[in-house]
Design a protein around this motif. Structure first.
Motif, PDB file in Angstrom:
ATOM      1  N   THR A 144       0.843  -1.191   0.000  1.00 34.79           N
ATOM      2  CA  THR A 144       0.000   0.000   0.000  1.00 34.79           C
ATOM      3  C   THR A 144       0.880   1.243   0.000  1.00 34.79           C
ATOM      4  N   PRO A 145       0.753   2.086  -1.009  1.00 34.43           N
ATOM      5  CA  PRO A 145       1.662   3.235  -1.100  1.00 34.43           C
ATOM      6  C   PRO A 145       1.390   4.253  -0.003  1.00 34.43           C
ATOM      7  N   PRO A 146       2.438   4.745   0.641  1.00 32.93           N
ATOM      8  CA  PRO A 146       2.248   5.791   1.648  1.00 32.93           C
ATOM      9  C   PRO A 146       1.887   7.115   0.986  1.00 32.93           C
ATOM     10  N   SER A 147       1.157   7.930   1.712  1.00 33.27           N
ATOM     11  CA  SER A 147       0.838   9.265   1.222  1.00 33.27           C
ATOM     12  C   SER A 147       2.066  10.145   1.316  1.00 33.27           C
ATOM     13  N   LEU A 148       2.189  11.078   0.377  1.00 31.05           N
ATOM     14  CA  LEU A 148       3.331  11.977   0.376  1.00 31.05           C
ATOM     15  C   LEU A 148       3.139  13.037   1.452  1.00 31.05           C
ATOM     16  N   SER A 149       4.133  13.151   2.307  1.00 26.70           N
ATOM     17  CA  SER A 149       4.010  14.080   3.431  1.00 26.70           C
ATOM     18  C   SER A 149       4.012  15.525   2.983  1.00 26.70           C
ATOM     19  N   ASP A 150       4.668  15.818   1.843  1.00 25.35           N
ATOM     20  CA  ASP A 150       4.758  17.212   1.412  1.00 25.35           C
ATOM     21  C   ASP A 150       3.648  17.595   0.448  1.00 25.35           C
ATOM     22  N   GLY A 151       2.700  16.681   0.227  1.00 23.36           N
ATOM     23  CA  GLY A 151       1.596  17.027  -0.673  1.00 23.36           C
ATOM     24  C   GLY A 151       2.071  17.327  -2.067  1.00 23.36           C
ATOM     25  N   GLY A 152       2.898  16.447  -2.636  1.00 23.78           N
ATOM     26  CA  GLY A 152       3.474  16.678  -3.956  1.00 23.78           C
ATOM     27  C   GLY A 152       2.432  16.586  -5.050  1.00 23.78           C
ATOM     28  N   TYR A 153       2.924  16.358  -6.284  1.00 20.93           N
ATOM     29  CA  TYR A 153       2.014  16.346  -7.414  1.00 20.93           C
ATOM     30  C   TYR A 153       1.018  15.187  -7.344  1.00 20.93           C
ATOM     31  N   GLY A 154       1.394  14.105  -6.709  1.00 21.65           N
ATOM     32  CA  GLY A 154       0.494  12.978  -6.517  1.00 21.65           C
ATOM     33  C   GLY A 154       0.244  12.774  -5.044  1.00 21.65           C
ATOM     34  N   GLN A 155      -0.862  12.106  -4.710  1.00 24.55           N
ATOM     35  CA  GLN A 155      -1.201  11.889  -3.310  1.00 24.55           C
ATOM     36  C   GLN A 155      -0.503  10.672  -2.740  1.00 24.55           C
ATOM     37  N   LYS A 156      -0.055   9.764  -3.579  1.00 29.24           N
ATOM     38  CA  LYS A 156       0.572   8.530  -3.115  1.00 29.24           C
ATOM     39  C   LYS A 156       1.968   8.407  -3.720  1.00 29.24           C
ATOM     40  N   ARG A 356      33.935  30.920  -1.877  1.00 30.46           N
ATOM     41  CA  ARG A 356      32.659  30.220  -1.897  1.00 30.46           C
ATOM     42  C   ARG A 356      32.873  28.734  -1.612  1.00 30.46           C
ATOM     43  N   VAL A 357      32.033  28.153  -0.735  1.00 29.62           N
ATOM     44  CA  VAL A 357      32.153  26.733  -0.401  1.00 29.62           C
ATOM     45  C   VAL A 357      31.054  25.958  -1.123  1.00 29.62           C
ATOM     46  N   LEU A 358      31.300  24.673  -1.262  1.00 33.74           N
ATOM     47  CA  LEU A 358      30.454  23.820  -2.088  1.00 33.74           C
ATOM     48  C   LEU A 358      29.215  23.350  -1.322  1.00 33.74           C
ATOM     49  N   LYS A 359      28.059  23.521  -1.944  1.00 39.02           N
ATOM     50  CA  LYS A 359      26.804  22.955  -1.467  1.00 39.02           C
ATOM     51  C   LYS A 359      26.065  22.420  -2.688  1.00 39.02           C
ATOM     52  N   ALA A 360      25.462  21.258  -2.511  1.00 36.66           N
ATOM     53  CA  ALA A 360      24.770  20.634  -3.639  1.00 36.66           C
ATOM     54  C   ALA A 360      23.356  20.252  -3.230  1.00 36.66           C
ATOM     55  N   THR A 361      22.439  20.384  -4.142  1.00 32.91           N
ATOM     56  CA  THR A 361      21.045  20.018  -3.909  1.00 32.91           C
ATOM     57  C   THR A 361      20.623  18.962  -4.907  1.00 32.91           C
ATOM     58  N   TYR A 362      20.017  17.891  -4.380  1.00 33.33           N
ATOM     59  CA  TYR A 362      19.491  16.848  -5.269  1.00 33.33           C
ATOM     60  C   TYR A 362      17.969  16.951  -5.281  1.00 33.33           C
ATOM     61  N   ARG A 363      17.416  17.117  -6.475  1.00 37.06           N
ATOM     62  CA  ARG A 363      15.969  17.142  -6.654  1.00 37.06           C
ATOM     63  C   ARG A 363      15.554  15.839  -7.306  1.00 37.06           C
ATOM     64  N   ALA A 364      14.743  15.093  -6.599  1.00 36.37           N
ATOM     65  CA  ALA A 364      14.366  13.766  -7.082  1.00 36.37           C
ATOM     66  C   ALA A 364      13.653  13.863  -8.425  1.00 36.37           C
ATOM     67  N   ALA A 365      13.938  12.910  -9.291  1.00 31.78           N
ATOM     68  CA  ALA A 365      13.254  12.868 -10.579  1.00 31.78           C
ATOM     69  C   ALA A 365      11.756  12.669 -10.396  1.00 31.78           C
ATOM     70  N   SER A 366      11.362  12.035  -9.294  1.00 35.19           N
ATOM     71  CA  SER A 366       9.943  11.822  -9.008  1.00 35.19           C
ATOM     72  C   SER A 366       9.273  13.065  -8.455  1.00 35.19           C
ATOM     73  N   SER A 367      10.068  14.087  -8.125  1.00 35.59           N
ATOM     74  CA  SER A 367       9.597  15.340  -7.517  1.00 35.59           C
ATOM     75  C   SER A 367       9.094  15.152  -6.098  1.00 35.59           C
ATOM     76  N   GLU A 368       9.374  14.005  -5.466  1.00 39.40           N
ATOM     77  CA  GLU A 368       8.812  13.707  -4.152  1.00 39.40           C
ATOM     78  C   GLU A 368       9.683  14.182  -2.990  1.00 39.40           C
ATOM     79  N   PHE A 369      10.929  14.504  -3.243  1.00 38.39           N
ATOM     80  CA  PHE A 369      11.781  14.959  -2.150  1.00 38.39           C
ATOM     81  C   PHE A 369      12.971  15.707  -2.725  1.00 38.39           C
ATOM     82  N   THR A 370      13.601  16.503  -1.904  1.00 39.20           N
ATOM     83  CA  THR A 370      14.860  17.171  -2.233  1.00 39.20           C
ATOM     84  C   THR A 370      15.789  17.027  -1.041  1.00 39.20           C
ATOM     85  N   GLY A 371      17.088  17.174  -1.331  1.00 42.09           N
ATOM     86  CA  GLY A 371      18.062  17.087  -0.251  1.00 42.09           C
ATOM     87  C   GLY A 371      19.250  17.987  -0.531  1.00 42.09           C
TER      88      GLY A 371
END
Length: 811
Positions: A144-156, A356-371
């Motif tokens: 059973t797919p969990p609901s997305l906590s951040d209310g992304g483009y899909g509910q599951k 300037r120091v290095l910082k990187a952001t990963y945006r999930a291809a699914s759009s469900e999370f970033t880090g």
């Protein structure tokens, strides 16, 4: 969950079975048959008994017995109904395999239901689960797919395979026509679910399926890696799987971008910084994170960067300018870049540490999370190299030099991609690379050339090309002839006539001269003006020598002395002139060809040709009667006025003016005018002859325009700000064309007319030039003419001096 099941009561096969079985009576209808009512076993058509609509028996029943010796009553005694055994046996043989398949399918579906009920979450590598009768393997989420906590483009959660959802029996949506742009297992149609499950069960190797199915699978991999915090072993398994998917969809830009970004950041978490290797293939829009970490770490430690890291930085930089030579000859490019970089920076390049120091952001291809990632080394933040420009400019300038040196090899391989290991290709390698790329074929070529020189040097052009390229040509163009000369020159031998400066190219069956250059020559076009001047003189002198049908020894000796006595020539140039003279004297000039080319020349160009012929006749300081006759024949052969030979020889120059006896000056009255000079022959104005000989630029220019004696790529720019390699009109047309991205047919024709050109011929000329110079056409015919932006940008850089400025380069 929709299971692939069938109702046995509805199966037509089972209907046949039921028709052969007797009907069971109810408890109230069960009676013993009388003798009259007993059906015959051989009478299959006898009606069944005991049905509710049968008439009651007419014969009275006997009384029931008591205990063992008592006969049972009709109400308590049970008699089995009779059945058609023969028909049952026949049906059993026919439907046996089908019934077994139905039973197996039902059993598998029941097992699937029981199994999926136990699964909720991640299926590790090596494990497996079944959904809708398909064995899917591991590295997936099921349940059973969990609901997305951040209310992304899909509910599951998109990646979860929910076993309760319906799945079509066949997976027919291979092209992904019913797939949404951002797919999730819960929101795709049943046919798409079937297609996706089939792809998973089939080993996940079918690249003909729409990439959307692969992305649905990838959503689970990236979620597991970044959200669930798995073990290092499992992280590596996921990275390896994503690398496989990148190779599977190697020609898909979206796959390369999104999966490449994942690999870039994921590998940082699975390997030591010292283990990161340079990258020479740019897959994203920015510098790869692993490269920024590796180079930033070295800069932070104040370590100098070597050639490998600088080349990798340039290759991956979004503003680099790398021509085809860097990619088509990548191994050779990297090797030569390392050599040239080492010559300029033997201890490596020291780069100042940025603030300037290095910082990187990963945006999930699914759009469900970033880090966000802030990597450190030695408990210190890593400097960010993303905005540094000066080191890249230095690398770009070295790369420009290297690409120039590899241009000829790159163009050769562009025409003959399968001949990388041939002697002709190896001969085009810069000298510094030859020890790194040894070639037995090249050494065999040197031996062949040495043998030909020992035998006198003459060989047909077709034989020479065949020896270089491995096949005998039917037709030999100027470019092919020039390439052969370049290849031999890299081995220390030359070909005459000189393909860049000859008045015509030899025919395939005509002889050419193979000779010893005395040294390896990298650029045959690098010659002095004096070489060009003497070459023209001996060429035109050979016309005079051939005029009477044979070459006299005195004429040969005079031309040889002309080479020996010329100042300003080095040893290699004298060798080349001697070989070219040998060819001029051995092969008669094609006067009809020269006459056709001279037919429409302007009067001032005709004057230059006559001046050069006269200079050749005067080269020995004496004018003989035979030379006058020869000149007359040459004039006639070339379509010039033969009556002007005598006046040209005696005028000292070719100006139509009276000769000056003495400059005017004031003198005593009655002074006598000097009388005629007494001389045995014509007095030569040596200063005028020297002036004619020194007019190399004019004569060479005229001959170049008439005979096309320079190779196309080596023609100098006709005017500042115009691209090189074209005549003035076409160059000006190109400069105008790149000012707009599109031209209608009418606009293009009008522009060509303004430059005194025809539209059809200009299109072919410009595109051939574009292919030769930039490996791509400038004009693309589509409802008019589109300008290729990459070619236009390259032309702009070259003509306005932006070459090497990485801040304005286009990727």
């Amino acid at each position: 969950m929709a299971l692939d099941t069938a109702d046995p009561t509805e199966d037509p096969l089972l209907s046949d079975v039921r028709s052969a079985l007797p009907k069971q009576a109810s408890a109230q209808e069960a009676v013993l048959p009388t003798d009259q009512d007993t059906p015959s076993s051989t009478s299959p058509d006898t009606p069944e008994r005991g049905r509710a609509d049968d008439p009651p028996a007419s014969k009275p029943m006997s009384q029931p017995r008591k205990n063992d010796d008592t006969e049972p009553s009709n109400a308590s005694r049970y008699v089995p109904p009779e059945q058609d055994n023969a028909k049952l046996a026949q049906i059993a043989r026919r439907i046996g395999p089908e019934m077994a398949a139905i039973a197996a399918r039902q059993q598998a579906q029941k097992a699937s239901v029981r199994h999926t009920k136990r699964i909720q979450g991640w299926i590790p590598f090596g494990d497996s689960t079944s959904v809708a009768g398909r064995d899917l393997g591991g590295l997936i989420y099921v349940g059973t797919p969990p609901s997305l906590s951040d209310g992304g483009y899909g509910q599951k959660c998109r990646a979860y395979i929910d076993p309760s959802l319906p799945v079509a029996r066949p997976g027919l949506d291979r092209d992904g026509r019913e797939m949404p742009y951002w797919p999730g297992y819960s929101n795709i149609p049943a046919r798409c679910r079937a297609t996706y499950l089939d792809w998973l069960a089939g080993g996940r190797t079918d690249r003909s399926r729409d990439p959307g199915y692969m992305f649905l699978y990838f959503y689970g991999l990236e979620r597991r890696f970044f959200v669930d915090n798995p073990s290092d072993e499992e992280r590596q398994q996921i990275v390896d799987e994503v690398r496989r998917l990148v190779q599977l969809y190697a020609d898909n830009g979206s796959v390369q971008r999104y999966l490449g970004e994942f690999i870039d950041i994921a590998q940082v978490a699975t390997m030591e910084i010292e283990a990161i290797e340079p990258i020479f293939e740019r897959s994203g829009w920015d510098l790869p994170l692993s490269l920024r970490i590796a180079i930033g770490t070295r800069i932070g430690r104040e370590e100098p960067l070597d050639a490998r890291w600088m080349a990798s930085w340039l290759f991956c930089h979004p503003e680099h300018s790398l021509r085809t030579a860097a990619t088509r000859c990548r191994d050779e490019f990297l090797a030569l870049f390392r050599i040239r970089f080492g010559e300029r920076f033997p201890d490596g390049l020291k780069v100042n540490k940025p603030k300037r120091v290095l910082k990187a952001t990963y945006r999930a291809a699914s759009s469900e999370f970033t880090g966000t990632l802030a990597p450190t080394v030695d408990d210190k933040p890593i400097p960010d190299i993303g905005r540094l420009r000066k080191p890249v400019e230095i690398a770009q300038s070295i790369a420009d030099e290297v690409m120039d040196e590899l241009d000829k090899l790159s163009r050769f391989l562009g025409r003959r991609p399968d001949e990388r290991s041939s002697a002709a290709a190896h001969a085009l390698l810069p000298a510094k690379l030859r020890p790194l790329f040894p070639s037995a074929e090249l050494e065999a070529l040197r031996g062949w050339a040495a043998d030909r020189v020992a035998e006198g040097g003459f060989v047909t052009l077709a034989d020479a090309i065949e020896r270089l390229e491995g096949e005998r040509p039917g037709k030999i163009g100027k470019r092919q002839f020039t390439g052969a000369a370049d290849a031999l020159a890299r081995t220390g031998f030359g070909l005459a006539p000189d393909p860049r400066f000859a008045l015509r190219s030899p025919k395939p069956d005509e002889p050419v001269v193979v000779f010893d250059l005395g040294e390896r020559v990298e650029k045959l076009e690098d010659v002095s003006h004096r070489y060009r001047s003497v070459l023209m003189e001996i060429a035109l002198g050979s016309f005079v020598a051939h005029a009477n049908g044979h070459v006299a020894d005195g004429e040969r000796q005079s031309l040889e002395e002309r080479i020996a006595s010329s100042d300003g020539l080095n040893d290699q140039e004298r060798r080349r002139l001697a070989a070219n003279l040998a060819w001029f004297l051995a092969v008669p000039p094609d006067m009809s060809l020269l006459r056709r080319k001279l037919k429409d020349m302007a009067e001032r160009d005709e004057t230059a040709i006559r001046a050069a012929l006269v200079a050749a006749a005067r080269s020995d300081g004496t004018i003989h009667a035979e030379e006058v006759a020869s000149l007359e024949r040459v004039y006639k052969a070339l379509g010039l006025d033969a009556n002007r030979v005598y006046s040209d020889l005696h005028s000292g120059d070719l100006a139509d003016t009276l000769p000056v006896v003495r400059a005017a000056r004031t003198g005593a009255p009655g002074e006598a005018i000097p009388g005629d000079r007494d001389h045995a022959g014509p007095m030569l104005d040596t200063s005028r002859i020297a002036a004619i000989r020194s007019d190399t630029q004019r004569v060479s220019s005229v001959l170049g325009e008439i005979f096309d004696i320079e190779e196309e790529d080596d023609v100098p720019d006709v005017e500042a700000g115009l691209p090189g390699g074209l005549d003035r009109n076409h160059a000006a047309l190109v400069r105008a064309l790149i000012t707009m991205p599109h031209w209608s047919e009418e606009e293009f024709a009008e522009l060509c007319e303004r430059h005194s050109l025809l539209a059809s011929g200009s299109l072919e000329t410009i595109n051939e030039w574009g292919f030769e110079r930039y490996d791509e056409a400038l004009l693309d015919e589509y409802e008019g003419y589109d300008i290729t932006p990459e070619v236009a940008a390259a032309i702009g850089r070259e003509t306005i001096g932006e070459r090497g400025n990485v801040e304005t380069e286009t990727a």
